[in-house]
Every structure is written in C-alpha cells, then in structure tokens.
Design an enzyme around this catalytic site. Structure first.
Site, PDB file in Angstrom:
ATOM      1  N   PHE A   1      38.477 -85.884  40.707  1.00 49.63           N
ATOM      2  CA  PHE A   1      38.231 -87.172  41.364  1.00 49.63           C
ATOM      3  C   PHE A   1      38.114 -86.993  42.871  1.00 49.63           C
ATOM      4  O   PHE A   1      37.178 -87.480  43.503  1.00 49.63           O
ATOM      5  CB  PHE A   1      39.364 -88.161  41.050  1.00 49.63           C
ATOM      6  CG  PHE A   1      39.251 -89.459  41.824  1.00 49.63           C
ATOM      7  CD1 PHE A   1      38.381 -90.451  41.415  1.00 49.63           C
ATOM      8  CD2 PHE A   1      40.000 -89.660  42.967  1.00 49.63           C
ATOM      9  CE1 PHE A   1      38.257 -91.632  42.134  1.00 49.63           C
ATOM     10  CE2 PHE A   1      39.883 -90.839  43.695  1.00 49.63           C
ATOM     11  CZ  PHE A   1      39.007 -91.825  43.277  1.00 49.63           C
TER      12      PHE A   1
ATOM     13  N   LYS B   1      40.868 -97.192  31.134  1.00 45.15           N
ATOM     14  CA  LYS B   1      41.004 -96.492  32.410  1.00 45.15           C
ATOM     15  C   LYS B   1      42.309 -96.852  33.105  1.00 45.15           C
ATOM     16  O   LYS B   1      43.030 -95.983  33.591  1.00 45.15           O
ATOM     17  CB  LYS B   1      39.800 -96.828  33.295  1.00 45.15           C
ATOM     18  CG  LYS B   1      39.675 -95.958  34.506  1.00 45.15           C
ATOM     19  CD  LYS B   1      40.405 -96.545  35.693  1.00 45.15           C
ATOM     20  CE  LYS B   1      40.280 -95.644  36.901  1.00 45.15           C
ATOM     21  NZ  LYS B   1      40.989 -96.213  38.051  1.00 45.15           N
TER      22      LYS B   1
ATOM     23  N   GLN C   1      42.014 -84.064  36.370  1.00 43.17           N
ATOM     24  CA  GLN C   1      41.362 -85.313  36.779  1.00 43.17           C
ATOM     25  C   GLN C   1      41.545 -85.566  38.269  1.00 43.17           C
ATOM     26  O   GLN C   1      40.623 -86.003  38.955  1.00 43.17           O
ATOM     27  CB  GLN C   1      41.924 -86.473  35.957  1.00 43.17           C
ATOM     28  CG  GLN C   1      41.152 -87.776  36.088  1.00 43.17           C
ATOM     29  CD  GLN C   1      41.634 -88.651  37.238  1.00 43.17           C
ATOM     30  OE1 GLN C   1      42.547 -88.303  37.971  1.00 43.17           O
ATOM     31  NE2 GLN C   1      41.009 -89.796  37.395  1.00 43.17           N
TER      32      GLN C   1
ATOM     33  N   ASN D   1      36.969-103.145  38.966  1.00 41.56           N
ATOM     34  CA  ASN D   1      35.739-103.621  39.625  1.00 41.56           C
ATOM     35  C   ASN D   1      36.032-104.043  41.062  1.00 41.56           C
ATOM     36  O   ASN D   1      35.727-105.162  41.471  1.00 41.56           O
ATOM     37  CB  ASN D   1      35.141-104.795  38.824  1.00 41.56           C
ATOM     38  CG  ASN D   1      33.780-105.184  39.321  1.00 41.56           C
ATOM     39  OD1 ASN D   1      33.482-106.350  39.488  1.00 41.56           O
ATOM     40  ND2 ASN D   1      32.925-104.222  39.573  1.00 41.56           N
TER      41      ASN D   1
ATOM     42  N   ARG E   1      41.311-111.468  38.700  1.00 44.55           N
ATOM     43  CA  ARG E   1      42.429-110.728  38.106  1.00 44.55           C
ATOM     44  C   ARG E   1      43.734-111.501  38.196  1.00 44.55           C
ATOM     45  O   ARG E   1      44.751-111.086  37.630  1.00 44.55           O
ATOM     46  CB  ARG E   1      42.579-109.375  38.787  1.00 44.55           C
ATOM     47  CG  ARG E   1      41.283-108.596  38.891  1.00 44.55           C
ATOM     48  CD  ARG E   1      41.334-107.538  39.960  1.00 44.55           C
ATOM     49  NE  ARG E   1      40.007-107.058  40.323  1.00 44.55           N
ATOM     50  CZ  ARG E   1      39.212-107.642  41.213  1.00 44.55           C
ATOM     51  NH1 ARG E   1      39.639-108.732  41.852  1.00 44.55           N
ATOM     52  NH2 ARG E   1      38.015-107.168  41.460  1.00 44.55           N
TER      53      ARG E   1
END
Length: 308
Positions: free
Chosen positions: A283, A220, A279, A125, A178
């Site tokens: 991405f 993830k 990926q 995030n 975090r």
DNA sequence: TGGCAGGGTCATA
DNA sequence: TATGACCCTGCC
C-alpha cells in the site's frame, strides 16, 4: 526487543532498524498522528498524548515515562516483534523486496478496536485529509477532554458517547452518509450486542463475518479493523491502491480481471500469515511512490518501465 | 472557478 | 452478481 533508555523528556529507543515514523504514520493505518511543523509526529492514542521524533541517537518518545512506555507504548508500537525476520521472509518475492526497500520502517500499530472500527467506517469512499478532519471533529465534540503539560486534547469518543449523538450531529462533524452507520454501530457496541473483545478472539474468517454484520462495514473495512487492532496478520485489506498494485504485478498469476475475491484469495496463498504485513508495504509503495510518480497510469506505465 | 473523484458500502434489480 | 447513489471537500 530493541534497547531503550529513559532520557530527559521521554524515552529513547536505540538503533531502531525497523522504525521510521513517516512510514508508520503515513502507511494508512491511523488517522490521529500528525506531522509537526518542526518535524516529528504528535498523536493521541489509547487516551494519551505522545510525540515521536527521530534524532541522531534513535527514536525519541517525548512526553512519556518508563512506566507508560513499558506498559503501553511498547505494545502499541509492537516493539517486541522482529520485523527483520518478517522482511526476510517476504523479500523472497521480487515485488515485495522493492516495496520493503521503500517502506523499510513500517510497523503495524496495535490500535484500539473501537476507534479503528469507527475510523474505518468513516474512511469509505472518502479521502484521507477529510477522514482525519472528521475523526478529529468527533473527538473534539464528543471525546473526553484531557490535558497534558498545559495542552488540551481530546480522547476518541466512547461507544456510549457516540450512541447518544443524533444523525444530524454526526453529519455536522463531517460524517456525511456514514453518520447513520456510525450511530447504529455505536448503539450496538454500547449496549453489548456487539463485543469487540470477543470478536478479536474469533478466527479471522469468523471475525470478518461478525464485523460485516455492522452497517458500514464491508470486506475492506473489516480487514482493516482486524489487521490494525486485532492482531490478525493474515488479513489483507484490498483498497484501490492495493488492487492496482496487485493487478499490475501479479496479473499473470491471478488471471485477467481479477476481482476482489480473487485478489484476497491469491494474497492468502502467496503471503500466508504475513499477508497483512505484505499489504502495508504494498500500500505504501503503491500510493506514495508509484502514485506520486504515475498517478492513475500506475499499472501499465510501471510495468513497461520495469520490463526495460 | 467549477467539476471531479475519492481508504467502499448499501440497496436495488 | 452487477450498477448507481452517496456527503463533502481537497485538488486539478
């Protein structure tokens, strides 16, 4: 393995068909490589400073010698891998063919597992500029001070170093909520309750489970750690961009409202043990090309355009 | 200038 | 299994 030669100031890699610095350093896998004002990139990895520049003759690795290049950077940049073959296999898929054409010079780096673990906990995030800033701040405050040709830089802090940092100190570096996750993880690695080398030897499924035991590590982040530092190339990290691009282009195959689980499962079926490479191309394509072009409207707009 | 939203994860229901 | 909260700052 591509040909290289020692030149003044570094090592030159010849005709690198599958090596494009901007693709490699901007495809979301690393946070300590920065574009230099005059072009090229500089970064700190594995406790060393390096500059990478594109020249007319090839790719110049500045500030290294034959010994370091052969013992460290060949492996780090995975120069022994035949990306041509990987691309050929993936390009059978229409979407991948376009993504590969766009991000033709991507390579997956073999990064340090500990650094990757902490960096991607920070990524949750969060936005890329801030992630880079926070990582840099942790390095400057708690990393080993190094010098290279009169220049001072800092290594990524060791598990021991971060284990003794207070939550407030970590917050002061910009870690935010975090901070607690990082310190808890550092303590576990420092005292041996978690052994990253051991986890790297597990199967992808088991390594994922083990990593997700750590606070701040969800599916993830676990997939990122496995792909970028444990050579588990069947890992397929699904972030917002990959989710968008998968929902957009493989909607018919995955079904409506495909969740995270379904996307991961489908990627495994479609791309197999090359899912991680797929990926990276997806991405970069989604975020850089489509994102810049269409922003949030990526999905529908592009599908409509593609159909015309 | 202010307000939003982000490389997700965790806790709660 | 599904929501909301979460640090903080770059960017619209």
């Amino acid at each position: 393995m591509q040909e290289y030669r020692v030149v003044e100031g570094g090592v030159l890699l010849f005709s690198p068909a599958h090596f494009e610095p901007v693709h490699i350093f901007d495809c979301g896998q690393c946070f300590r490589w920065h574009q230099k004002p005059g072009g090229g990139y500089s970064g700190i990895a594995l406790g060393r400073f390096l500059e990478v520049e594109k020249t007319d003759e090839g790719i110049l690795f500045k500030g290294t010698d034959r010994a370091d290049f052969e013992s460290i950077w060949i492996d780090y940049f995975d120069l022994g891998r035949d990306y041509g073959r990987i691309k050929d296999e993936l390009a059978g898929d229409d979407v991948l063919a376009r993504a590969i054409e766009y991000g033709y010079g991507i390579r997956i780096l073999k990064q340090d597992a500990w650094e990757t673990l902490i960096s991607f906990i920070i990524s949750a995030n969060n936005r890329i500029p801030r992630i880079k800033k926070t990582v840099e701040s942790l390095c400057q405050c708690y990393g080993r001070r190094l010098e290279h040709e009169g220049r001072v830089y800092y290594d990524f802090p060791s598990p021991d170093a971060l284990a003794s940092v207070s939550e407030q100190q970590a917050r002061d570096c910009g870690c935010g909520f975090r901070a607690a996750y990082i310190i808890d993880t550092a303590k576990r690695v420092a005292d041996g309750r978690i052994d990253l080398q051991l986890i790297a030897k597990l199967s992808t499924v088991d390594a994922r489970k083990a990593l997700m035991e750590l606070r701040g590590v969800g599916p993830k982040v676990a997939d990122c750690i496995m792909l970028y530092s444990m050579q588990k190339y069947d890992a397929f990290p699904v972030d917002v961009w990959v989710k968008k691009v998968m929902e957009c282009f493989y909607k018919d195959q995955m079904g409506d409202n495909a969740g995270l689980k379904r996307i991961t499962q489908y990627a495994g079926e479609r791309f197999g043990n090359l899912a991680g490479f797929a990926q990276q191309y997806l991405f970069y394509y989604a975020r850089d090309f489509l994102g810049r072009r269409f922003g949030k409207e990526l999905g529908d707009n592009y599908v409509n355009m593609y159909k015309k």
